[in-house]
Design an enzyme around this catalytic site. Structure first.
Site, PDB file in Angstrom:
ATOM      1  N   LYS A 134      -8.057  -1.601   0.039  1.00 26.05           N
ATOM      2  CA  LYS A 134      -7.006  -2.100   0.935  1.00 26.05           C
ATOM      3  C   LYS A 134      -7.618  -2.992   2.018  1.00 26.05           C
ATOM      4  CE  LYS A 134      -4.140   1.875  -0.078  1.00 26.05           C
ATOM      5  NZ  LYS A 134      -3.690   3.216   0.283  1.00 26.05           N
ATOM      6  N   GLN A 189      -3.877   7.587   4.558  1.00 23.11           N
ATOM      7  CA  GLN A 189      -4.270   7.710   3.152  1.00 23.11           C
ATOM      8  C   GLN A 189      -3.985   9.128   2.655  1.00 23.11           C
ATOM      9  OE1 GLN A 189      -5.306   5.187   1.107  1.00 23.11           O
ATOM     10  NE2 GLN A 189      -5.200   6.709  -0.514  1.00 23.11           N
ATOM     11  N   ASP A 248       3.878   2.065   3.745  1.00 27.20           N
ATOM     12  CA  ASP A 248       3.901   2.788   2.466  1.00 27.20           C
ATOM     13  C   ASP A 248       5.346   3.121   2.070  1.00 27.20           C
ATOM     14  OD1 ASP A 248       1.417   3.005   1.296  1.00 27.20           O
ATOM     15  OD2 ASP A 248       0.819   4.800   2.409  1.00 27.20           O
TER      16      ASP A 248
END
Ligand code: NAP
Length: 293
Positions: free
Chosen positions: A53, A97, A120
């Protein structure tokens, strides 16, 4: 029929170029898109995802910062870190994460992320908006699947899409995206899971078959009708003593036999995976564009 191979890595590269342009325009207006990533511990898979990322962000011109907290960090400290990123105008996107370690509640942490910065798109507010068809960031993997289909010439509009898997990060949101009465969606969607009776009889009805089961080669050629488009979301490690790392990655579908009959299929790796990362970048750029007005 020999299937066309839908290369997500190539489509992701196209999107990357488009995003570079959008970032350039934002920077001309004095806004640098920023992404704050919280990583708890040093799980090798999580570290490699976070590294990917950060690399993707750097290539596009997004400012990225990873905050790596120790594995034994108290939950309160994770929430405080999220809160700090929520308040910092440098960051237009914030993500934690996953998976988190057991002592930290995933639900609490996700609920703590500001819905406006939730790149997300796991926050319940955004999940609700998605289901209602309201504007919201779209979860990266399912949105990547939609983009992959549209950009490779297999629009889901009017098609019967059968999705194997009903997880909150892939199956369910993909169904919600593709059933919307919108351009690039408007599909008839069937969701299958372990409670589904006679799975092959349903997968054989698909115009587009999405495998998101986390089960290596669970979709076999006899489950696929001639001419179907197969999107394989699965990423499974299988032991392989001939591979340098002792394992290789396979999808949820039996690529070699299905490619003899499908109209198109995504490979693993190089299919859906690269799309997930680039859609995260798109969400970050879009969040910055919203702030820039
Ligand atoms: P998950 O949470 O484990 O969910 C798997 C789903 O598949 C469940 O709904 C399960 O049904 C269903 N399922 C499993 N075996 C089945 C079978 N034999 N028949 C019918 N349904 C079956 O997995 P996930 O998080 O959605 O991930 C799925 C796969 O995608 C994994 O391999 C994961 O690594 C991969 N993935 C890839 C990306 C990417 O960027 N490429 C991103 C996310 C996930 P039940 O609900 O009944 O248990």
């Amino acid at each position: 029929m020999i299937a066309k191979i839908i290369r997500g890595s190539e489509i992701a590269a196209q999107i990357q170029e488009e995003l570079k342009e959008r970032v350039k325009k934002l920077k001309e207006r004095g806004v640098t898109p920023g992404l704050g990533v919280v990583l708890v511990g040093q799980d090798p898979a999580s570290v490699s995802y976070v590294t990917a990322k950060a690399k993707a962000a750097a290539e596009i011109g997004i400012y990225e910062e990873t905050i790596n907290l120790p594995a034994d960090v108290p939950e309160e400290e994770v929430l405080k870190t999220v809160d700090r990123l929520n308040r910092d105008p440098k960051f237009h996107g914030v993500l934690v994460q996953l998976p988190l370690l057991k002592h930290v509640s995933t639900e609490k942490v996700i609920n703590y992320i500001s819905p406006e910065k939730d790149v997300d798109a796991f926050h319940p507010v955004n999940v609700g908006k998605l289901l209602r068809g309201e504007p919201c960031p779209l979860p990266c993997t399912p949105h990547g699947v939609q983009e992959l289909l549209i950009r490779s010439g297999y629009s889901p509009e009017g098609k019967h899409v059968v999705i194997c898997g009903r997880s909150n990060i892939v199956g369910k949101p993909l169904a919600a995206i593709l059933m919307q009465k919108k351009k690039g969606a408007n599909a008839t969607v069937t969701i299958c899971h372990t409670g589904t009776k006679d799975l092959p009889s349903i997968t054989r009805q698909a115009d587009i078959l999405v495998a998101a089961m986390g089960s290596p080669k669970a979709i076999t050629a006899d489950m696929v009708r001639e001419g179907t488009v197969v999107i394989d979301v699965g990423v499974n490690r299988v032991e392989d003593p001939t591979a340098a790392r002792g394992f290789r990655l396979v999808g949820d579908s039996d690529f070699e036999t299905i490619k003899e009959k499908a109209a198109a299929i995504t490979p693993v790796p190089g299919g859906v995976g690269p799309m997930t990362v680039i859609m995260l970048m798109m969400n970050t750029v879009e969040a910055a564009e919203r702030v820039a007005g």
